[in-house]
Every structure is written in C-alpha cells, then in structure tokens.
Design an enzyme around this catalytic site. Structure first.
Site, mmCIF file in Angstrom:
data_model
loop_
_atom_site.group_PDB
_atom_site.id
_atom_site.type_symbol
_atom_site.label_atom_id
_atom_site.label_comp_id
_atom_site.label_asym_id
_atom_site.label_seq_id
_atom_site.Cartn_x
_atom_site.Cartn_y
_atom_site.Cartn_z
ATOM 1 N N CYS A 91 0.816 -1.225 0.000
ATOM 2 C CA CYS A 91 0.000 0.000 0.000
ATOM 3 C C CYS A 91 0.849 1.275 0.000
ATOM 4 O O CYS A 91 0.541 2.238 -0.704
ATOM 5 C CB CYS A 91 -0.951 0.002 1.194
ATOM 6 N N HIS A 133 -1.636 0.975 7.144
ATOM 7 C CA HIS A 133 -2.122 1.132 5.785
ATOM 8 C C HIS A 133 -1.843 2.549 5.284
ATOM 9 O O HIS A 133 -1.660 3.464 6.083
ATOM 10 C CB HIS A 133 -3.635 0.829 5.753
ATOM 11 N N ASP A 148 -8.302 5.111 -2.397
ATOM 12 C CA ASP A 148 -7.374 4.052 -1.988
ATOM 13 C C ASP A 148 -7.133 3.132 -3.186
ATOM 14 O O ASP A 148 -7.923 2.252 -3.487
ATOM 15 C CB ASP A 148 -7.985 3.250 -0.819
#
Length: 531
Positions: A91, A133, A148
């Site tokens: 991520c 994250h 995202d």
C-alpha cells in the site's frame, strides 16, 4: 460532508463519461519513467478530475499487490520509480506512486497513513501501535477527496499468498462518511468529517464493506459488531432500498436461524445451539437475475456471543431460508397470503392457508419433518390443495406434534418442465394428543378444481355408514366402491350419498366421464380402519 445516501462519492461523478478515458488509460504501456507515463496518460485528460481518473485507472490495473514483499520487507522498495519498474508493491508503494504521478500532473495530492479494517482484520478487534495502511487525498474543485488505489486494484486471498486483480470502483473518491468505516487516518483532520470519530468509536463501529454499499444497502441493526444473545436468541436486521436477496451463515452453515425478507431488507433471528463465540456472516445479491455477477457476496460479519442455549427453538433440517411469504413469492404469483408470518402455530394440528394465484400457475406442496417416519410421499398426503377460481387453499392436517416444514413449489401450466421451489413455512404444534390421518389419495383424474367436502379423512371407520359429498363438474356418474358399490346423486354441483364400510379394507371413488361409456376412472382412494 453529510451523507445523503444518494451517492457513494464525495463529488458528482458520471462514470459513463469516463468510459473512453478509462479504456485509453488501461492501454497506456509506458514504463520508462513516471514523467513519461503521466505525459502519455494526460493526452486524453483535460480537467483535473479526468487527470486523477486516468492516473487512478492506470495504477489500479497495472500495479499488483506484492504478497512476497509484504512478508519480506528487505526485498521491497516503495520508491515510485521502483514500483513502476517492478509493477508491484504494498500500500505504501501504491500511495507514493499516486502522489508522485499527481505531482507531475500538477495536482495537489497527499499520502495518508492510518489503521484500516482490511486484510487480517478480525471483527471487533482493537488497534494498537503503528499504522498499518496508506492511501491518498487529492485536491479537486476546491476541496479534498479520498481514494485508496491498493483496495481499488484487487484483493489477496485468506492465506495472503495470492493477489487477484479485481477492480473496485468504490474506493475512488469515496464519500468520507463511508471511507471512515474502514480507514482511520493518524491525523483525524483527514477524516474530512465535521464531527470526527475517536479510535474507540472506529473500533466499535460495524464494518460495512464495499459490497454493502454497492448493493444499495443502507443500515444494519445492531450497529455494533459483537452481539450478546438474550435468552439464547440474537436478532439482526438490514435495511436496503430495493428488493434484495439475502442468506446467512453461522459458523459456516445456514442453520439455527430464521430469516425473513422484507420489501426493504431482511430480519434474522439466530439461536446458537452451543455457548461461546460464533461468527455470523450475512450475504446479499440483487434480485434481478440479469445482474452480471449474480452471486451472493458477503456484506456483514458479526460475532454472536452466546451465554445460554435456547433448547426449545429447533428448526427442522428441511427448513429453507428465507422463511415465510415475501415480495419474492409475490413476484412468483403467490398474492395476498392469509398467513404473512413465517411461523404458523396450531394447537389442534390443523391449519389452512390461502393465496390468490397469478395467471397460469400450477402448485405443488409437501410437508417435511425431522421424524423419519414421514416419507416424502406421505408428506404430500397430509396436505389438501383446493382451487376456487384464482384462489388456492392449502389444508394441512399434521400426523403428530412437532415442527414441520410446508414447502411450496410452482410452475407455469403451459410449461411441461419441473416444479420450481418458491418458499416455505414453519408449522409448530406442541399438542402431543394430535394425530391426524392423511387425506384420501388423489389419482391423476382428480382435477385440481374438484373439492372434497366429506369425508376429509383418508382413514374411514370400519362397519359404518359414511356420508360422501364431493364437488365435481363435467362428469356423468359417480360410484363409491366398497364391499358393494354405491352410486352418488348429483345435487346443486355436488355428488352426495352414503357407503357402508363393512367387509372391506379400501374404498374407491370412481367417475364415468361419459354416460355412454362403460369405462370408469379412479379419482380417490380411502383406507378403512382395521378391527
């Protein structure tokens, strides 16, 4: 950002208008440098929104999640140039590449970090330590928006060894009121909400995944992921806009529950048969069969904590979810049900249900119980179907006390094929005195709009005169065959008469369809009690 539930995004986005741009962005194949890649992508993008969209589409379809790098951080670089060359990252790498590409395109973009309810999240867990994250915020049309690209690109399997590309539109410019459901930024200002949530509130809030929102679901009760049973029972309900189909699994199996469909959602009562913690999953799918991926998707997960077991509420294994009539059975042509509730309680072991039927419908019904002595054939004999015009009545006489499932099937009269299962009821009788014999056996020549007025019991007393009264039309003659043969007389649409049961084990009703023929057809068969 008050969420008015009309849109899942934080600004008006017309996905149809993006079709050409999306298709173009997917085809761009430049890996020489971030600058060159952005230059190629922006050829078809005019507005800032279009530029962000092109970057988003490219990353979601060209960068895969690095499951190996996740486990072995020394092999991993999250620098934008490296992510681009390798075509994979975690991520952090997705978010840095997104930020860098926006910067080249002249768009303000920030990389945000925080806690997420993503892979490995356990229902009801707490979050401690460093954030796990990363995602982005972009500045468009005078304010900040969230996205995202890691979650937009696909998903990893449960063992975290395999990534699958599965594009998810939901995480592009997600409305902050929905984004906070799964993403908790380290800096609470980046929640972009007027009233920000605390970490504790974030932990205690129900996780609604993207399927929940994309299927048009609106709310759940309770709103907390951990539910305690009260007297062995826990209840859950879901609200949605339109007719949606649901199913559930308790510890991986669809048992120990009673689910009913509502026009705008569903209700579920769960009765775990063991104390302790149980995982409860709720699945949903659109009711329109033409939906491209017509499979049930998990939309919610609860943990049910059971302190005591309700041993009195047990459901037969043949009970099929959902239970009772609903918009679904209505759509299949079963209108105006006399019993709207899923459970029918009877004290004397008898009940009668009526429906108005849609056009061209043939009905089949059967009775089931966990008691093995009730075979499928016998189960049918304990129901009597009576048609009056477009109405159908189902008379049920239970063979004994207990829990029974009444299953209802239908097909088009014009259709030669099999019957389709439509819905079922749970019938409960606690009276142990109950012991109804089956209805008389009906043969093929018994027409669906004929009606037995008496005797309803398929078991006749021995050595008695028994009164017969049958509603039948379009026939010339009716005989009752016992030891002797007794003709019935026609009177105002009914055939009536008596028959004596002595000296025989079975009694048959036969009809002459044509006065000039000597040929009789059997229509009913009764048993006679043994001495």
């Amino acid at each position: 950002y008050p969420w008015d539930k009309s849109s899942l995004k934080s600004m008006p986005v017309d996905l149809q208008q993006f079709k050409k741009l999306d298709a173009y962005a997917l085809k761009v194949n430049v890996k020489s440098s971030v600058e060159e890649l952005v230059k190629a992508l922006l050829k078809q993008a005019r507005t800032d929104l279009e530029k962000v969209r092109a970057i988003w589409m490219w990353i979601c379809h060209h960068i895969e999640y690095d499951v190996v790098g996740y486990h072995n951080k020394s092999q991993l670089s999250t620098k934008p140039e490296d992510v681009l060359q390798m075509g994979k990252s975690i991520c952090e790498g997705y978010a840095k590449l997104f930020e860098q590409m926006c910067s080249v395109a002249g768009i303000q973009c920030k990389k945000l970090s925080g806690h997420s309810k993503g892979y490995g999240y356990k229902t009801g867990q707490t979050f401690t330590g460093d954030s796990d994250h990363a995602w982005n915020a972009v500045y468009l049309e005078g304010r900040w928006h969230l996205l995202d690209s890691t979650w937009g690109s696909g998903s990893v399997d449960d063992s975290f060894t395999k990534f699958t590309y599965r594009y998810n539109e939901f995480y592009f410019l997600t409305h902050p009121a929905l984004f906070i459901n799964s993403h908790f930024p380290d800096n609470s200002n980046w929640q972009l909400l007027k009233t920000t949530l605390t970490l504790k509130e974030f932990e205690n809030n129900m996780l609604h995944n993207s399927n929940f929102y994309t299927l048009g679901l609106l709310a759940t009760h309770p709103e907390t992921p951990i539910i305690q049973t009260v007297n062995g029972k826990a209840s859950v309900s879901v609200d949605c806009r339109s007719s949606t189909l649901f199913m559930f699994k308790l510890k991986g199996r669809d048992e120990h529950g009673l689910m009913t469909l509502k026009k705008q959602g569903m209700n579920l009562d769960i009765y775990p048969q063991k104390t302790g913690r149980h995982k409860l999953e709720i699945f949903a799918k659109p009711s329109k069969a033409e939906a491209s991926d017509n499979i049930y998707k998990c939309v919610l997960e609860y943990i049910v904590e059971c302190q005591s077991v309700d041993k009195t509420t047990r459901f037969p294994k043949d009970l099929h979810q959902p239970v009772g009539p609903s918009w679904f059975s209505e759509r299949q042509g079963f209108l105006r049900p006399s019993h709207r509730e899923p459970v029918i309680h009877t004290n004397d072991g008898r009940c009668s249900l009526t429906f108005t039927l849609g056009k061209d419908i043939r009905v089949l019904s059967s009775l089931h119980s966990d008691d093995s002595s009730l075979t499928e054939e016998m189960g049918r004999q304990h129901i009597l179907q009576i048609h009056r015009g477009n109405q159908i009545e189902l008379k049920v006489h239970l063979p004994h006390a207990g829990n029974f499932v009444l299953k209802i099937y239908s097909k088009k009269k014009s259709d030669p094929g099999n019957y389709d299962y439509i819905f079922n009821y749970l019938i409960v009788c606690l009276n142990t005195e109950v012991k109804w014999p089956a209805f008389p056996q009906r043969y093929n020549k018994w027409m669906e709009d004929y009606e037995i007025l008496e005797p309803l019991s398929g078991l006749l007393p021995a050595n008695r005169n028994v009164q017969f009264k049958l509603k039948m039309h379009g026939i010339a003659k009716v005989l009752v065959q016992a030891e002797n043969t007794y003709p019935l007389t026609h009177n105002r649409g009914c055939w009536e008469g008596t028959c004596n049961t002595s000296g025989c084990r079975e009694v048959f009703v036969m009809v002459h369809e044509n006065a000039n023929h000597s040929f009789y057809s059997y229509v009913l068969k009764y048993q006679v009690e043994t001495q």
